[in-house]
Design a protein around this motif. Structure first.
Motif, PDB file in Angstrom:
ATOM      1  N   PHE A   2       3.384 -18.329  24.409  1.00 57.53           N
ATOM      2  CA  PHE A   2       2.498 -18.002  23.151  1.00 57.53           C
ATOM      3  C   PHE A   2       1.827 -19.213  22.728  1.00 57.53           C
ATOM      4  CE2 PHE A   2       1.527 -17.799  18.593  1.00 57.53           C
ATOM      5  CZ  PHE A   2       0.724 -16.683  18.769  1.00 57.53           C
ATOM      6  N   MET A   3       2.392 -20.384  22.474  1.00 56.98           N
ATOM      7  CA  MET A   3       1.806 -21.429  22.125  1.00 56.98           C
ATOM      8  C   MET A   3       1.125 -22.134  22.937  1.00 56.98           C
ATOM      9  SD  MET A   3       3.959 -25.001  20.361  1.00 56.98           S
ATOM     10  CE  MET A   3       4.592 -25.560  22.106  1.00 56.98           C
ATOM     11  N   ILE A   4       1.264 -22.207  24.150  1.00 53.19           N
ATOM     12  CA  ILE A   4       0.381 -22.628  25.074  1.00 53.19           C
ATOM     13  C   ILE A   4      -0.857 -21.510  25.190  1.00 53.19           C
ATOM     14  CG2 ILE A   4      -0.277 -22.695  27.719  1.00 53.19           C
ATOM     15  CD1 ILE A   4       2.681 -23.534  27.790  1.00 53.19           C
ATOM     16  N   ARG A   5      -0.937 -20.336  24.821  1.00 51.83           N
ATOM     17  CA  ARG A   5      -2.177 -19.615  24.913  1.00 51.83           C
ATOM     18  C   ARG A   5      -3.039 -19.834  23.596  1.00 51.83           C
ATOM     19  NH1 ARG A   5       0.377 -14.215  25.810  1.00 51.83           N
ATOM     20  NH2 ARG A   5       0.457 -14.390  23.905  1.00 51.83           N
ATOM     21  N   GLU A   6      -2.014 -20.079  22.487  1.00 47.74           N
ATOM     22  CA  GLU A   6      -2.938 -20.201  21.142  1.00 47.74           C
ATOM     23  C   GLU A   6      -3.525 -21.714  21.356  1.00 47.74           C
ATOM     24  OE1 GLU A   6      -3.137 -19.496  16.845  1.00 47.74           O
ATOM     25  OE2 GLU A   6      -2.224 -18.095  18.539  1.00 47.74           O
ATOM     26  N   ILE A   7      -2.841 -22.853  21.781  1.00 46.78           N
ATOM     27  CA  ILE A   7      -3.527 -24.044  21.778  1.00 46.78           C
ATOM     28  C   ILE A   7      -4.907 -23.738  22.861  1.00 46.78           C
ATOM     29  CG2 ILE A   7      -3.203 -26.441  22.400  1.00 46.78           C
ATOM     30  CD1 ILE A   7      -0.311 -26.320  21.178  1.00 46.78           C
ATOM     31  N   LYS A  91       4.317 -18.731  16.699  1.00 48.56           N
ATOM     32  CA  LYS A  91       3.134 -19.031  16.256  1.00 48.56           C
ATOM     33  C   LYS A  91       3.319 -20.211  15.067  1.00 48.56           C
ATOM     34  CE  LYS A  91      -0.657 -17.168  13.925  1.00 48.56           C
ATOM     35  NZ  LYS A  91      -1.987 -17.226  14.663  1.00 48.56           N
ATOM     36  N   LYS A  92       4.156 -20.206  14.433  1.00 45.37           N
ATOM     37  CA  LYS A  92       4.453 -21.335  13.428  1.00 45.37           C
ATOM     38  C   LYS A  92       4.255 -22.676  13.995  1.00 45.37           C
ATOM     39  CE  LYS A  92       8.176 -22.408  10.404  1.00 45.37           C
ATOM     40  NZ  LYS A  92       9.579 -22.179   9.486  1.00 45.37           N
ATOM     41  N   ILE A  93       4.978 -22.754  15.186  1.00 44.21           N
ATOM     42  CA  ILE A  93       4.965 -24.107  15.779  1.00 44.21           C
ATOM     43  C   ILE A  93       3.638 -24.447  16.228  1.00 44.21           C
ATOM     44  CG2 ILE A  93       5.848 -25.235  17.989  1.00 44.21           C
ATOM     45  CD1 ILE A  93       8.342 -23.780  17.727  1.00 44.21           C
ATOM     46  N   ALA A  94       2.810 -23.458  16.764  1.00 44.10           N
ATOM     47  CA  ALA A  94       1.460 -23.480  17.333  1.00 44.10           C
ATOM     48  C   ALA A  94       0.477 -24.104  15.889  1.00 44.10           C
ATOM     49  CB  ALA A  94       0.956 -22.456  17.984  1.00 44.10           C
ATOM     50  N   GLN A  95       0.823 -23.458  14.928  1.00 41.27           N
ATOM     51  CA  GLN A  95       0.077 -23.709  13.729  1.00 41.27           C
ATOM     52  C   GLN A  95       0.208 -25.391  13.399  1.00 41.27           C
ATOM     53  OE1 GLN A  95      -2.445 -22.275  11.809  1.00 41.27           O
ATOM     54  NE2 GLN A  95      -2.305 -20.326  12.969  1.00 41.27           N
ATOM     55  N   THR A  96       1.568 -25.778  13.390  1.00 41.08           N
ATOM     56  CA  THR A  96       1.874 -26.977  13.074  1.00 41.08           C
ATOM     57  C   THR A  96       1.285 -27.946  14.006  1.00 41.08           C
ATOM     58  OG1 THR A  96       3.782 -26.117  11.992  1.00 41.08           O
ATOM     59  CG2 THR A  96       4.088 -28.565  12.435  1.00 41.08           C
ATOM     60  N   ALA A  98      -1.281 -27.565  16.033  1.00 40.77           N
ATOM     61  CA  ALA A  98      -2.491 -27.671  15.933  1.00 40.77           C
ATOM     62  C   ALA A  98      -3.214 -28.288  14.661  1.00 40.77           C
ATOM     63  CB  ALA A  98      -3.220 -26.064  15.821  1.00 40.77           C
ATOM     64  N   ASN A  99      -2.497 -28.286  13.772  1.00 34.16           N
ATOM     65  CA  ASN A  99      -2.836 -28.929  12.273  1.00 34.16           C
ATOM     66  C   ASN A  99      -2.797 -30.606  12.525  1.00 34.16           C
ATOM     67  OD1 ASN A  99      -3.689 -27.316  10.120  1.00 34.16           O
ATOM     68  ND2 ASN A  99      -1.438 -26.615   9.902  1.00 34.16           N
ATOM     69  N   MET A 151      -0.838 -32.569   4.575  1.00 33.09           N
ATOM     70  CA  MET A 151      -0.078 -33.738   5.235  1.00 33.09           C
ATOM     71  C   MET A 151      -0.102 -33.913   6.681  1.00 33.09           C
ATOM     72  SD  MET A 151       3.357 -33.735   2.698  1.00 33.09           S
ATOM     73  CE  MET A 151       3.753 -32.127   3.349  1.00 33.09           C
ATOM     74  N   LEU A 152      -0.049 -32.770   7.319  1.00 31.74           N
ATOM     75  CA  LEU A 152      -0.189 -32.645   8.586  1.00 31.74           C
ATOM     76  C   LEU A 152      -1.587 -33.125   9.239  1.00 31.74           C
ATOM     77  CD1 LEU A 152       1.974 -29.381   9.502  1.00 31.74           C
ATOM     78  CD2 LEU A 152       2.662 -31.747   9.980  1.00 31.74           C
ATOM     79  N   ASN A 153      -2.550 -32.644   8.813  1.00 29.80           N
ATOM     80  CA  ASN A 153      -4.000 -33.080   8.977  1.00 29.80           C
ATOM     81  C   ASN A 153      -3.944 -34.567   8.762  1.00 29.80           C
ATOM     82  OD1 ASN A 153      -4.595 -30.309   9.640  1.00 29.80           O
ATOM     83  ND2 ASN A 153      -5.757 -30.402   7.610  1.00 29.80           N
ATOM     84  N   THR A 154      -3.606 -35.025   7.817  1.00 29.95           N
ATOM     85  CA  THR A 154      -3.641 -36.685   7.607  1.00 29.95           C
ATOM     86  C   THR A 154      -2.887 -37.461   8.467  1.00 29.95           C
ATOM     87  OG1 THR A 154      -4.117 -36.055   5.111  1.00 29.95           O
ATOM     88  CG2 THR A 154      -3.564 -38.332   5.734  1.00 29.95           C
ATOM     89  N   LEU A 155      -1.653 -36.805   8.986  1.00 27.22           N
ATOM     90  CA  LEU A 155      -0.906 -37.438  10.044  1.00 27.22           C
ATOM     91  C   LEU A 155      -1.656 -37.462  11.183  1.00 27.22           C
ATOM     92  CD1 LEU A 155       1.532 -38.493  11.193  1.00 27.22           C
ATOM     93  CD2 LEU A 155       2.388 -36.063  11.427  1.00 27.22           C
ATOM     94  N   GLY A 156      -2.458 -36.506  11.682  1.00 25.54           N
ATOM     95  CA  GLY A 156      -3.292 -36.466  12.814  1.00 25.54           C
ATOM     96  C   GLY A 156      -4.309 -37.479  12.759  1.00 25.54           C
TER      97      GLY A 156
END
Length: 178
Positions: A2-7, A91-96, A98-99, A151-156
């Motif tokens: 799922f994570m691969i499809r999402e990304i 889905k939660k991992i993919a969201q994290t 992706a952020n 925080m995740l966006n800033t980390l990226g």
């Protein structure tokens, strides 16, 4: 899976947006070719493309008509990462992921496109403020606003800047001869 499809979905949307922007930018590039060096034009184009793709993924898609009924706000750091919020784990991992990943190109391209942004703190603060603006807007468009996303966006963005910094310190001759 799922994570691969999402990304992969984010990557396909980004590629289509980038292609469309390139077609629209080509006449501008041609007109500015004598006044602005091509490398500077490319850097500004790629930075602009990154900004538009991030805005499309975060603010434009998923906006709700019932903005006040659907919105949620999380101001407790790491709460969104610990709780499920009714989301399956993949889905939660993919969201994290992706952020973080969607801000890496911004952190990389901002100092390339703008000389005065070659300071770590200026870039980090600018990207944190951009992320804050996105979260603020999401709250009023019926989506959730989350301190963890900020925080995740800033980390990226910081990771992207560090990539810029490392690449800018590499000897130019060794890069060209490889």
């Amino acid at each position: 899976m799922f994570m691969i499809r999402e990304i992969l979905g984010y990557c396909i949307i980004s590629a289509v947006c980038l292609l469309g922007m390139a077609v629209l930018y080509a006449p501008i590039c041609f007109l500015l070719r004598k006044r602005v060096p091509p490398a500077k034009q490319l850097a500004c184009f790629l930075f602009s493309a990154c900004v538009i793709i991030v805005l499309a993924a975060t603010v434009i898609t998923g906006a709700s008509n019932a903005a006040t009924a659907d919105r949620s706000l999380n101001l407790v750091p790491f709460r969104g990462l610990q709780e499920t919020w009714g989301m399956p784990e993949p889905k939660k991992i993919a969201q994290t992921v992706a952020n973080v990943v969607m801000f890496i190109p911004l952190g990389l391209m901002m100092p390339v496109a703008f000389r005065r942004m070659r300071n770590f703190w200026k870039t980090a603060l600018s990207l944190a403020l951009f992320s804050f603006a996105i979260e603020f807007t999401q709250y009023f468009t019926g989506r959730s606003a989350d301190i963890d996303d900020l925080m995740l966006n800033t980390l990226g963005g910081v990771l992207g800047y560090l990539l810029f910094f490392v690449v800018s310190k590499l000897p130019r001759k060794s890069i060209l001869t490889r």
